[in-house]
Design a protein around this motif. Structure first.
Motif, short mmCIF file in Angstrom:
data_model
loop_
_atom_site.label_atom_id
_atom_site.label_comp_id
_atom_site.label_asym_id
_atom_site.label_seq_id
_atom_site.Cartn_x
_atom_site.Cartn_y
_atom_site.Cartn_z
N LEU A 51 0.87 -1.18 0.00
CA LEU A 51 0.00 0.00 0.00
C LEU A 51 0.91 1.22 0.00
N PHE A 52 0.94 1.95 -1.12
CA PHE A 52 1.87 3.07 -1.25
C PHE A 52 1.20 4.37 -0.80
N MET A 53 1.93 5.11 0.03
CA MET A 53 1.42 6.36 0.60
C MET A 53 2.36 7.50 0.23
N SER A 54 1.80 8.67 -0.03
CA SER A 54 2.63 9.81 -0.44
C SER A 54 3.14 10.60 0.75
N SER A 55 2.53 10.39 1.91
CA SER A 55 2.96 11.13 3.09
C SER A 55 3.47 10.15 4.14
N ARG A 56 4.45 10.59 4.88
CA ARG A 56 5.03 9.73 5.90
C ARG A 56 4.12 9.70 7.14
N GLY A 57 4.16 8.59 7.81
CA GLY A 57 3.32 8.40 8.99
C GLY A 57 2.87 6.97 9.06
N GLU A 58 2.74 6.47 10.25
CA GLU A 58 2.40 5.07 10.43
C GLU A 58 0.89 4.87 10.31
N LEU A 59 0.48 4.02 9.39
CA LEU A 59 -0.93 3.72 9.21
C LEU A 59 -1.39 2.84 10.38
N PRO A 60 -2.42 3.24 11.11
CA PRO A 60 -2.85 2.47 12.28
C PRO A 60 -3.24 1.04 11.93
N GLU A 61 -2.99 0.13 12.85
CA GLU A 61 -3.30 -1.28 12.64
C GLU A 61 -4.78 -1.48 12.37
N ALA A 62 -5.63 -0.67 13.02
CA ALA A 62 -7.07 -0.80 12.83
C ALA A 62 -7.47 -0.51 11.38
N TYR A 63 -6.79 0.44 10.74
CA TYR A 63 -7.12 0.77 9.35
C TYR A 63 -6.63 -0.33 8.41
N ILE A 64 -5.49 -0.92 8.72
CA ILE A 64 -5.01 -2.04 7.92
C ILE A 64 -5.99 -3.21 8.02
N ARG A 65 -6.51 -3.46 9.23
CA ARG A 65 -7.50 -4.53 9.40
C ARG A 65 -8.77 -4.23 8.60
N TYR A 66 -9.15 -2.96 8.54
CA TYR A 66 -10.32 -2.56 7.76
C TYR A 66 -10.12 -2.91 6.28
N LEU A 67 -8.91 -2.65 5.76
CA LEU A 67 -8.63 -2.97 4.36
C LEU A 67 -8.57 -4.48 4.14
N ILE A 68 -7.96 -5.21 5.08
CA ILE A 68 -7.87 -6.66 4.95
C ILE A 68 -9.26 -7.29 4.95
N ASN A 69 -10.11 -6.83 5.86
CA ASN A 69 -11.48 -7.37 5.92
C ASN A 69 -12.24 -7.06 4.63
N GLY A 70 -11.99 -5.87 4.07
CA GLY A 70 -12.63 -5.53 2.80
C GLY A 70 -12.15 -6.41 1.66
N LEU A 71 -10.84 -6.66 1.61
CA LEU A 71 -10.30 -7.57 0.58
C LEU A 71 -10.90 -8.96 0.72
N ARG A 72 -10.97 -9.44 1.94
CA ARG A 72 -11.47 -10.79 2.17
C ARG A 72 -12.92 -10.93 1.72
N GLU A 73 -13.72 -9.89 1.99
CA GLU A 73 -15.15 -9.95 1.66
C GLU A 73 -15.41 -9.68 0.18
N ASP A 74 -14.79 -8.64 -0.36
CA ASP A 74 -15.10 -8.23 -1.73
C ASP A 74 -14.47 -9.11 -2.80
N PHE A 75 -13.34 -9.76 -2.46
CA PHE A 75 -12.68 -10.63 -3.44
C PHE A 75 -12.79 -12.09 -3.06
N ASP A 76 -13.64 -12.40 -2.10
CA ASP A 76 -13.95 -13.78 -1.71
C ASP A 76 -12.68 -14.56 -1.38
N MET A 77 -12.03 -14.16 -0.27
CA MET A 77 -10.80 -14.81 0.14
C MET A 77 -10.86 -15.23 1.62
#
Length: 443
Positions: free
Chosen positions: A398-424
């Motif tokens: 996941l490429f970001m243009s600004s520096r800063g640590e992406l919170p773990e909760a937001y990464i989990r949000y994206l993972i859950n979305g991938l799992r549901e929307d792409f059937d994984m």
């Protein structure tokens, strides 16, 4: 051989000694005199179950002419071009020298991944000086002793991903599926393998701990080659006292690391214990696909309650993987066994799944609109694009243009979305936030 490793470094740091250690023979001459090795030497190397091609090289010299030293350097450069990964050695007893720093600067410019090895670390004093190695800018050093064989386990772990990367280039239909059968002692693992292959290949019995070694069996299901590996039962660490059992458990954990799909066999007679969840979590942390097989289902009285209990436990204890398939069966009678291998093949396909960058970024745009990234130090993190860097398991950058640590909760949000929307379901999904320019953006 699945991949190639080049051993490089300045003269007399122990490259040929490590080469001999890896190939298991004294093929390369070894002496305290610097510059004994002049040509490239190749051999078939092995660390445990990991097999690869290794190249021993001459000590790096600051020579760029047609002299002997210059020609030796050219041979080393060619070895580096052929390699999938390089091991750069330095002498931990002497510490980092200016020549080590010079060649570290040179190798960092290469596109070949580098593993920094601090050699001659057989004493505690050498381990204490490893902090100097960070000045080379090649990451964490691995403490090894080529002469005494120490540190080979750590080297195994670092080289293992390169074998898996090579395996990804082989079509799935042309290689056997690596299927590990794991669980607590006396859960019915060996009985299950015997029933799957249709013969009494493995020793079974009512006694706990009959299986001690990991035993592999080649098998084929509807054209798909499968390598079944039966393992010793894995008890809680506190209960493992005898040396032989410790070795058996370590072998079982190694099999999990090498597997692609893992079937966790649960004894329905003793329900779903904490140790089952510990094993399941270990499988997921290793990035393997998981199927839960509930054995001895024919003796369960309240089946609905038992099945709900197992699914609830998985949901609460393994939130990072949703939808792990649960197959109920009897290894002794074979009842329900016809459902197991289809589930294994299904999660194996998901574990190998790839999603195009275009699809990912259309999906990412919608996810960002629904829930924008959080604010960090008064500024909102900007996510530019996403791409899948590998499968087995599905891994994304996941490429970001600004520096800063992406919170773990937001990464989990994206993972859950991938799992549901792409059937994984059932497979681990990994996302690695990075900063950098978007190569897909138009100038």
């Amino acid at each position: 051989m699945s991949f190639t490793v080049a051993i490089i470094g300045r003269p007399n740091v122990g490259k040929s000694t490590l080469f001999n250690r890896l190939v298991g023979k004294k093929l390369a001459l070894v002496d305290d005199t610097p510059g004994v090795t002049r040509d490239r030497r190749e051999g078939d190397a092995r660390i445990g179950s990991l097999k690869f091609r290794v190249i021993d090289t001459a000590g790096l010299e600051e020579a760029f002419d047609d002299s002997l030293e210059g020609r030796m350097r050219q041979q080393t450069e060619r070895a580096l071009e052929e390699a999938d990964v390089a091991l750069m050695l330095y002498d931990a007893r002497l510490g980092v020298t200016p020549m080590d720093s010079h060649f570290a600067d040179w190798i960092r410019k290469s596109s070949v991944p580098v593993i920094l090895c601090a050699n001659k670390c057989e004493g505690k004093d050498a381990h204490a000086e490893l902090h100097d190695a960070y000045s080379l800018g090649l990451g964490d050093p691995v403490a090894v002793s080529a002469e005494h064989g120490e540190g080979m386990g750590e080297l195994f772990d670092l080289l293992l991903p390169y074998e898996r990367e090579q395996e990804e280039d082989i079509p799935a239909k042309d290689r056997p599926l690596q299927l590990a059968i794991v669980g607590r002692p006396n859960a019915g693992k060996s009985t299950l393998v015997n029933k799957i292959i249709g013969e009494d290949r493995l020793l079974t019995g009512p006694e706990a701990g009959v299986t001690r070694d990991a035993i592999s069996v080649e098998w084929e299901h509807e054209g798909q080659k499968i390598k079944l590996v039966d393992t010793a039962g894995i008890r809680r660490r506190a209960r493992v006292q005898k040396k032989l059992e410790k070795l058996s458990v370590a072998d079982s954990l190694r099999v999990i690391k090498m597997a692609e799909v893992v079937v966790l066999v649960i004894d329905a007679d003793v329900s779903f214990e904490k140790q089952d969840l510990t094993i399941a979590a270990h499988v997921i942390n290793e990035g393997r696909a998981l199927v839960v097989a509930v054995n001895k289902w024919d003796i369960v009285k309240d089946r609905n309650a038992m099945l709900q209990h197992i699914r609830d436990k998985l949901q609460v204890s393994l939130p990072q993987v949703r939808g792990v398939p649960v197959v109920t069966m009897s290894a002794l009678t074979g009842r329900g066994l016809e459902k197991l291998i289809p589930q294994v093949l299904r999660v194996y396909e998901l574990w190998n799944k790839r999603i195009s960058t275009a699809q990912l970024n259309r999906w990412l745009e919608g996810m960002l609109e629904r829930h924008p990234p959080p604010m960090v130090k008064g500024r909102r993190l900007k996510v530019r694009y996403m791409t899948q860097v590998k499968s087995r398991p599905p891994t994304f950058s996941l490429f970001m243009s600004s520096r800063g640590e992406l919170p773990e909760a937001y990464i989990r949000y994206l993972i859950n979305g991938l799992r549901e929307d792409f059937d994984m379901p059932a497979v681990p999904i990994r996302i690695s936030p990075r900063t950098g320019k978007n190569p897909y953006a138009k100038d």
